[in-house]
Design an enzyme around this catalytic site. Structure first.
Site, PDB file in Angstrom:
ATOM      1  N   LYS A   1      -2.029  -2.148  15.037  1.00  0.00           N
ATOM      2  CA  LYS A   1      -2.927  -1.031  14.704  1.00  0.00           C
ATOM      3  C   LYS A   1      -3.801  -0.644  15.897  1.00  0.00           C
ATOM      4  CE  LYS A   1      -1.615  -0.572  10.359  1.00  0.00           C
ATOM      5  NZ  LYS A   1      -0.882   0.616   9.884  1.00  0.00           N
TER       6      LYS A   1
ATOM      7  N   TYR B   1      -0.643  -7.761  13.023  1.00  0.00           N
ATOM      8  CA  TYR B   1      -1.072  -6.509  12.374  1.00  0.00           C
ATOM      9  C   TYR B   1      -2.181  -5.826  13.184  1.00  0.00           C
ATOM     10  CZ  TYR B   1      -2.689  -3.533   8.475  1.00  0.00           C
ATOM     11  OH  TYR B   1      -3.044  -2.477   7.677  1.00  0.00           O
TER      12      TYR B   1
END
Ligand code: NAP
Length: 262
Positions: A174, A170
């Site tokens: 990002k 994740y």
């Protein structure tokens, strides 16, 4: 006069921007932050194209927007599939005439520590959170460049800025999204298309509810504002970035995290 309230319970007077005549495409619009963004853009006059995989939930959001006097259409799609994304952008332009605003908000987590992280957990998160925005920006930037106007906002995360144990996939997605944002912003600035990111901290949604009440209590203690953020607080940051008057504001990451990473 009473001071404006800053709490989850009391929503103060919201930001207002005139988006009438504009078309906005919002991914991950079926719930949580994306739904709040879609409802906010619609409440400010934009016609909103709602994107997510679950058609039924999207229809519910469209109905809510129409009941509140706004305009919305549903375009079910998996953001990681190149052909589907191209088809959705074409369908939105055909049905609504243009795309002025793109908000890449769809995102998933598949949290686990690095030694246990499977190839599938890595690939799913990267393809939804990073490939998806790439595909939508590539497709939607064409009509935006032609019309010499556009506003793109990518929903990143503080995890992509400072890292977070258990979120290697994740955080990487990002952080990649931040690099993608800044680069595309520089490529499109001459065509009057701005590209920015919003990096939320911990926001009340299904994604954070999955952490469980005990962990969330710990989170609240760590956040200087001593609370989770609300989805509408992200939506108002997005609204500011997509305002017609924000044309000189590009290649930025706006962190909305109650002071967490300060
Ligand atoms: P959420 O409640 O889990 O909603 C995620 C949305 O993304 C849903 O509408 C989901 O709809 C859609 N989606 C997921 N995979 C998709 C795919 N492959 N194709 C199309 N749509 C897809 O999440 P949220 O908390 O609102 O988060 C929204 C965004 O904010 C995400 O990018 C997240 O990383 C970011 N963020 C959230 C927080 C937070 O604290 N909540 C903090 C930082 C950043 P379908 O399942 O129907 O496709």
């Amino acid at each position: 006069m009473a001071p404006p309230q800053d709490s989850a319970a009391a929503v103060p007077a919201r930001l207002r921007v005139d988006l009438s005549g504009q078309v906005a495409l919002v991914t991950g619009a079926s719930q949580g932050i994306g739904r709040a963004i879609a409802e906010t853009l619609a409440a400010n006059g934009a016609t909103v194209a709602l994107v997510a995989r679950n058609a039924e939930r999207l229809a519910g959001v469209a109905e809510a927007i129409r009941s509140a006097g706004g305009k919305a259409g549903t375009f079910p799609c998996d953001v990681s599939k190149s052909d589907s994304v191209s088809a959705v952008v074409e369908a939105v332009v055909a049905a609504l005439g243009r795309i002025d605003i793109l908000v890449n908000n769809a995102g998933v987590t598949r949290d686990t520590l690095l030694p246990r992280m499977s190839d599938e957990e890595w690939d799913e998160v990267l393809s939804t959170n990073l490939r998806g925005p790439f595909l939508f920006m590539r497709a939607a930037s064409r009509p935006m460049m032609q019309q010499r106007y556009g506003r793109i906002v990518n929903v990143a995360s503080v995890s992509g800025l400072i890292g977070n144990p258990g979120q290697a996939n994740y955080s990487a997605s990002k952080a990649g999204l931040v690099g993608l944002t800044r680069t595309v912003a520089k490529e499109l600035a001459g065509r009057k298309v701005t590209v920015n990111a919003v990096a939320p901290g911990f926001i009340a949604s299904d994604m954070t509810a999955a952490l469980g009440p005990m962990l969330l209590d710990e989170v609240k203690k760590r956040v200087p504002a001593k609370r989770l953020g609300e989805a509408w607080e992200i939506a108002d940051a997005v609204l500011f970035l997509v305002a017609p008057s924000s044309g000189y504001l590009t290649a930025q990451v706006v962190t909305v995290d109650g002071g967490l990473i300060g």
